[in-house]
Design a protein around this motif. Structure first.
Motif, PDB file in Angstrom:
ATOM      1  N   ILE A  31     -90.528 -16.217 -23.770  1.00 56.33           N
ATOM      2  CA  ILE A  31     -90.435 -17.417 -24.606  1.00 56.33           C
ATOM      3  C   ILE A  31     -90.741 -18.613 -23.717  1.00 56.33           C
ATOM      4  CG2 ILE A  31     -88.952 -18.888 -26.028  1.00 56.33           C
ATOM      5  CD1 ILE A  31     -87.178 -16.416 -26.534  1.00 56.33           C
ATOM      6  N   THR A  32     -91.663 -19.438 -24.154  1.00 51.27           N
ATOM      7  CA  THR A  32     -91.958 -20.672 -23.431  1.00 51.27           C
ATOM      8  C   THR A  32     -91.520 -21.862 -24.275  1.00 51.27           C
ATOM      9  OG1 THR A  32     -94.169 -20.951 -24.372  1.00 51.27           O
ATOM     10  CG2 THR A  32     -93.998 -19.601 -22.358  1.00 51.27           C
ATOM     11  N   LEU A  33     -91.463 -23.010 -23.657  1.00 50.05           N
ATOM     12  CA  LEU A  33     -91.143 -24.231 -24.393  1.00 50.05           C
ATOM     13  C   LEU A  33     -92.205 -24.491 -25.459  1.00 50.05           C
ATOM     14  CD1 LEU A  33     -89.211 -26.584 -24.709  1.00 50.05           C
ATOM     15  CD2 LEU A  33     -90.510 -27.800 -22.949  1.00 50.05           C
TER      16      LEU A  33
ATOM     17  N   ASN B 119     -91.913 -26.114 -35.203  1.00 53.15           N
ATOM     18  CA  ASN B 119     -92.754 -27.199 -35.712  1.00 53.15           C
ATOM     19  C   ASN B 119     -92.272 -28.565 -35.207  1.00 53.15           C
ATOM     20  OD1 ASN B 119     -94.981 -28.162 -37.104  1.00 53.15           O
ATOM     21  ND2 ASN B 119     -93.772 -28.578 -38.949  1.00 53.15           N
ATOM     22  N   THR B 120     -92.150 -28.660 -33.884  1.00 49.94           N
ATOM     23  CA  THR B 120     -91.705 -29.896 -33.257  1.00 49.94           C
ATOM     24  C   THR B 120     -92.474 -30.098 -31.956  1.00 49.94           C
ATOM     25  OG1 THR B 120     -89.753 -31.165 -32.607  1.00 49.94           O
ATOM     26  CG2 THR B 120     -89.797 -28.849 -31.953  1.00 49.94           C
ATOM     27  N   SER B 121     -92.215 -31.203 -31.317  1.00 51.30           N
ATOM     28  CA  SER B 121     -92.809 -31.447 -30.005  1.00 51.30           C
ATOM     29  C   SER B 121     -91.745 -31.245 -28.924  1.00 51.30           C
ATOM     30  CB  SER B 121     -93.398 -32.857 -29.926  1.00 51.30           C
ATOM     31  OG  SER B 121     -92.365 -33.814 -30.040  1.00 51.30           O
ATOM     32  N   LYS B 122     -92.170 -31.288 -27.682  1.00 50.77           N
ATOM     33  CA  LYS B 122     -91.264 -31.021 -26.563  1.00 50.77           C
ATOM     34  C   LYS B 122     -90.150 -32.062 -26.437  1.00 50.77           C
ATOM     35  CE  LYS B 122     -94.726 -28.505 -23.941  1.00 50.77           C
ATOM     36  NZ  LYS B 122     -95.527 -28.429 -22.721  1.00 50.77           N
ATOM     37  N   SER B 123     -90.467 -33.309 -26.672  1.00 42.76           N
ATOM     38  CA  SER B 123     -89.465 -34.364 -26.458  1.00 42.76           C
ATOM     39  C   SER B 123     -88.223 -34.205 -27.322  1.00 42.76           C
ATOM     40  CB  SER B 123     -90.085 -35.746 -26.670  1.00 42.76           C
ATOM     41  OG  SER B 123     -91.019 -36.014 -25.648  1.00 42.76           O
ATOM     42  N   PRO B 124     -88.333 -34.056 -28.647  1.00 41.46           N
ATOM     43  CA  PRO B 124     -87.119 -33.892 -29.453  1.00 41.46           C
ATOM     44  C   PRO B 124     -86.315 -32.655 -29.056  1.00 41.46           C
ATOM     45  CG  PRO B 124     -88.996 -34.283 -30.886  1.00 41.46           C
ATOM     46  CD  PRO B 124     -89.525 -34.107 -29.495  1.00 41.46           C
TER      47      PRO B 124
ATOM     48  N   PHE C  98     -81.444 -30.576 -26.578  1.00 43.40           N
ATOM     49  CA  PHE C  98     -80.703 -29.692 -25.675  1.00 43.40           C
ATOM     50  C   PHE C  98     -79.905 -30.484 -24.643  1.00 43.40           C
ATOM     51  CE2 PHE C  98     -82.865 -26.181 -27.547  1.00 43.40           C
ATOM     52  CZ  PHE C  98     -82.083 -25.071 -27.253  1.00 43.40           C
ATOM     53  N   GLN C  99     -80.464 -31.590 -24.187  1.00 40.07           N
ATOM     54  CA  GLN C  99     -79.718 -32.444 -23.249  1.00 40.07           C
ATOM     55  C   GLN C  99     -78.465 -33.004 -23.915  1.00 40.07           C
ATOM     56  OE1 GLN C  99     -79.984 -32.988 -19.989  1.00 40.07           O
ATOM     57  NE2 GLN C  99     -81.771 -31.667 -19.826  1.00 40.07           N
TER      58      GLN C  99
ATOM     59  N   ILE D  88     -78.474 -29.555 -20.631  1.00 38.70           N
ATOM     60  CA  ILE D  88     -79.531 -28.909 -19.854  1.00 38.70           C
ATOM     61  C   ILE D  88     -80.776 -28.741 -20.716  1.00 38.70           C
ATOM     62  CG2 ILE D  88     -78.004 -27.662 -18.253  1.00 38.70           C
ATOM     63  CD1 ILE D  88     -78.296 -25.181 -19.983  1.00 38.70           C
ATOM     64  N   SER D  89     -81.863 -28.342 -20.093  1.00 31.67           N
ATOM     65  CA  SER D  89     -83.122 -28.153 -20.812  1.00 31.67           C
ATOM     66  C   SER D  89     -83.085 -26.866 -21.646  1.00 31.67           C
ATOM     67  CB  SER D  89     -84.281 -28.069 -19.815  1.00 31.67           C
ATOM     68  OG  SER D  89     -84.224 -26.833 -19.112  1.00 31.67           O
ATOM     69  N   PRO D  90     -83.997 -26.739 -22.598  1.00 31.87           N
ATOM     70  CA  PRO D  90     -84.051 -25.509 -23.396  1.00 31.87           C
ATOM     71  C   PRO D  90     -84.284 -24.261 -22.538  1.00 31.87           C
ATOM     72  CG  PRO D  90     -85.399 -27.205 -24.414  1.00 31.87           C
ATOM     73  CD  PRO D  90     -84.957 -27.739 -23.094  1.00 31.87           C
ATOM     74  N   MET D  91     -85.149 -24.361 -21.543  1.00 36.76           N
ATOM     75  CA  MET D  91     -85.458 -23.204 -20.709  1.00 36.76           C
ATOM     76  C   MET D  91     -84.279 -22.833 -19.803  1.00 36.76           C
ATOM     77  SD  MET D  91     -88.478 -22.120 -21.663  1.00 36.76           S
ATOM     78  CE  MET D  91     -87.657 -22.309 -23.215  1.00 36.76           C
ATOM     79  N   ALA D  92     -83.548 -23.823 -19.324  1.00 34.23           N
ATOM     80  CA  ALA D  92     -82.340 -23.542 -18.532  1.00 34.23           C
ATOM     81  C   ALA D  92     -81.289 -22.880 -19.417  1.00 34.23           C
ATOM     82  CB  ALA D  92     -81.803 -24.824 -17.910  1.00 34.23           C
ATOM     83  N   TYR D  93     -81.190 -23.322 -20.661  1.00 32.37           N
ATOM     84  CA  TYR D  93     -80.244 -22.721 -21.600  1.00 32.37           C
ATOM     85  C   TYR D  93     -80.622 -21.267 -21.892  1.00 32.37           C
ATOM     86  CZ  TYR D  93     -77.174 -22.052 -25.568  1.00 32.37           C
ATOM     87  OH  TYR D  93     -76.201 -21.557 -26.407  1.00 32.37           O
TER      88      TYR D  93
END
Length: 106
Positions: free
Chosen positions: A22-24, A32-37, A42-43, A48-53
Motif C-alpha cells: 500500500i502506498t500513499l 478519492n483524495t489528495s495527499k495533503s488532506p 492522520f497528523q 503521525i503520517s499515514p505510512m507510519a501508522y
C-alpha cells in the motif's frame, strides 16, 4: 468528507489489506483524495503520517501473531513476510523501536 472520516476509511482499508503493498498514492486513489488532506488528517488523529501508522498496524499484527504462534513450528521471517516486511534487518529494527521488544525467541 471530513478529515476524521477520511482517516477512518483509510484505516479500514489498511486493516483489510495489511499483507498487501500500500502506498500513499494508492490510498489517495482509493479514497478519492489528495495527499495533503490525508496527511493532515492522520497528523490530527494519530500524530503521525499515514505510512507510519500503517507500519505500526503491521508491527502490532506481527506481535499478536508471534504471541499466538507455536515457537517450535513458526518462523519469524514467515510472519514478517505475511505483513509486508521483506528485509529482516529493517524489520527487526522497526519492531524493536515500535514495540520495545525483540522478535527473537530464546
Amino acid at each position: 468528507m471530513t478529515r476524521s472520516q477520511l482517516v477512518r476509511e483509510a484505516e479500514a482499508y489498511m486493516l483489510a489489506h495489511l499483507g498487501q503493498p500500500i502506498t500513499l498514492t494508492d490510498l489517495c486513489k482509493i479514497l478519492n483524495t489528495s495527499k495533503s488532506p490525508l496527511n493532515y488528517g492522520f497528523q490530527e488523529v494519530f500524530g503521525i503520517s499515514p505510512m507510519a501508522y500503517l507500519k505500526q498496524l503491521r508491527l502490532r499484527s506481527i506481535h499478536k501473531a508471534l504471541k499466538a504462534a507455536d515457537p517450535t513450528t513458526t518462523q519469524i521471517v514467515d510472519i514478517a513476510h505475511q505483513f509486508g516486511f521483506w528485509h529482516m534487518g529493517r524489520f527487526s529494527q522497526a519492531y524493536q523501536q515500535c514495540l520495545v521488544t525483540s522478535p527473537r525467541r530464546h
